[in-house]
Structures are given as C-alpha cells and as structure tokens.
Design a protein around this motif. Structure first.
Motif, short mmCIF file in Angstrom:
data_model
loop_
_atom_site.label_atom_id
_atom_site.label_comp_id
_atom_site.label_asym_id
_atom_site.label_seq_id
_atom_site.Cartn_x
_atom_site.Cartn_y
_atom_site.Cartn_z
N GLN A 78 -27.57 52.41 111.17
CA GLN A 78 -28.85 53.15 110.63
C GLN A 78 -28.73 54.50 111.44
O GLN A 78 -28.24 54.86 112.39
CB GLN A 78 -29.87 52.51 111.52
N GLY A 79 -29.13 55.44 110.28
CA GLY A 79 -28.90 56.92 110.64
C GLY A 79 -27.56 57.62 110.45
O GLY A 79 -27.54 58.77 110.71
N ALA A 80 -26.65 56.70 109.98
CA ALA A 80 -25.29 57.37 109.72
C ALA A 80 -25.35 58.26 108.51
O ALA A 80 -26.28 58.01 107.70
CB ALA A 80 -24.33 56.34 109.45
N LEU A 81 -24.30 59.14 108.57
CA LEU A 81 -24.08 59.72 107.09
C LEU A 81 -24.05 58.70 105.91
O LEU A 81 -23.25 57.80 106.00
CB LEU A 81 -23.04 60.64 107.27
N GLY A 82 -24.94 58.90 104.93
CA GLY A 82 -24.98 58.01 103.83
C GLY A 82 -25.97 56.93 104.00
O GLY A 82 -26.29 56.25 102.96
N CYS A 83 -26.42 56.91 104.91
CA CYS A 83 -27.73 55.93 105.16
C CYS A 83 -29.00 56.49 104.14
O CYS A 83 -29.54 57.43 104.64
CB CYS A 83 -28.04 55.68 106.40
N ALA A 84 -29.31 55.83 103.45
CA ALA A 84 -30.31 56.33 102.22
C ALA A 84 -31.77 55.95 102.73
O ALA A 84 -32.67 56.26 102.12
CB ALA A 84 -30.07 55.94 100.90
N ASP A 85 -31.85 54.63 103.47
CA ASP A 85 -32.95 54.20 104.19
C ASP A 85 -33.18 54.09 105.23
O ASP A 85 -32.59 53.14 105.77
CB ASP A 85 -33.22 52.93 103.19
N LEU A 86 -33.59 55.12 106.02
CA LEU A 86 -33.54 55.12 107.42
C LEU A 86 -34.17 53.81 108.34
O LEU A 86 -33.65 53.38 109.35
CB LEU A 86 -34.10 56.49 107.96
N HIS A 87 -35.13 53.45 107.59
CA HIS A 87 -35.78 52.19 108.46
C HIS A 87 -35.59 51.01 107.60
O HIS A 87 -36.37 49.94 107.95
CB HIS A 87 -37.42 52.61 108.31
N GLY A 88 -34.77 50.99 106.80
CA GLY A 88 -34.63 49.58 105.91
C GLY A 88 -35.71 49.08 104.95
O GLY A 88 -35.83 47.91 104.55
N GLY A 89 -37.04 49.99 105.07
CA GLY A 89 -38.08 49.64 104.30
C GLY A 89 -38.01 49.50 102.73
O GLY A 89 -39.12 48.82 102.16
N GLN A 90 -36.97 49.81 102.05
CA GLN A 90 -36.87 49.73 100.86
C GLN A 90 -35.84 48.90 100.26
O GLN A 90 -35.69 48.61 98.97
CB GLN A 90 -36.72 51.36 100.19
N GLN A 91 -35.24 48.12 100.96
CA GLN A 91 -34.17 47.11 100.55
C GLN A 91 -34.47 45.75 99.96
O GLN A 91 -33.88 45.13 99.45
CB GLN A 91 -33.45 47.04 101.72
N PHE A 92 -36.02 45.70 99.99
CA PHE A 92 -36.50 44.25 99.59
C PHE A 92 -36.61 44.28 97.94
O PHE A 92 -36.57 43.22 97.37
CB PHE A 92 -37.92 43.99 100.07
N ILE A 93 -36.58 45.59 97.32
CA ILE A 93 -36.74 45.66 96.15
C ILE A 93 -36.11 44.99 94.86
O ILE A 93 -36.63 43.97 94.26
CB ILE A 93 -36.78 46.98 95.57
N PRO A 94 -34.77 44.31 95.25
CA PRO A 94 -34.01 43.49 94.34
C PRO A 94 -34.71 42.13 94.48
O PRO A 94 -34.63 41.26 93.31
CB PRO A 94 -32.50 43.72 94.87
N LEU A 95 -35.30 41.70 95.47
CA LEU A 95 -35.76 40.39 95.79
C LEU A 95 -36.81 40.07 94.71
O LEU A 95 -37.02 38.86 94.51
CB LEU A 95 -35.99 40.06 97.22
#
Length: 101
Positions: A78-95
């Motif tokens: 989280q927060g590393a260079l290349g992390c596109a979603d700082l809070h992880g809140g958009q990762q559910f979309i493929p589900l």
C-alpha cells in the motif's frame, strides 16, 4: 446470471499495507444459498481472477452474516510506487461479472 445480480454489496479494501480483503454480502438467505450452492466462489476461482497462488487465498463462508470473505496478498505494498489504488477500494470490480451457474 452474474454475482452482481445476487449480491447486495461487493466491496474491497486494504487490511493493512500487505493484504487486500473482499466482502460479498447478500440481503436475503435465498440469494446467499444460491451462490453458495453453485460453488462458483472458491479459492481457485479467486486466485485465477486476481492472478495469485491459490494457496495464498484465504476464503471464508460466513453463513450467519450471509457473506463471503476473501483475502489475498496485496499485489504491491500500500502506497508503494506503482500502487494504483491506495485504499484497495476499487479492486472488487472483476467480481461483479463472475458467472453464477
């Protein structure tokens, strides 16, 4: 039908800087049981969908809450260079498009 047709809420979030967690919640028992009986949600499917090893997927069926929970290692810290979603809140979309037979 797709998971989004059954679930009342599908969400993702960081569970610390190294873990993503996903919650799939249902508003009624019939929808939850239909998805559970289908077997469509499991560690192997989740590993394929999120390109991780099946052994690293933590999968829980929470009958009393009418919910499924998955956790996987965060693909980047989280927060590393290349992390596109700082809070992880958009990762559910493929589900949302997972087919429920």
């Amino acid at each position: 039908m797709r998971l989004s047709d059954y679930a009342a809420m599908v969400r993702s979030k960081n569970a610390g800087p190294f873990v993503l967690t996903f919650d799939i919640l249902f508003s009624d028992e019939a929808s939850y049981e239909r998805v559970k009986r289908s077997g469509a949600l499991n560690a192997d499917m989740f590993a394929r969908l999120y390109q991780t090893e099946s052994a690293k997927v933590r999968f829980f069926e929470c009958d009393r809450a009418r919910a499924f929970k998955f956790s996987i290692p965060h693909p980047t810290t989280q927060g590393a260079l290349g992390c596109a979603d700082l809070h992880g809140g958009q990762q559910f979309i493929p589900l949302l498009d997972v087919e429920i037979p």
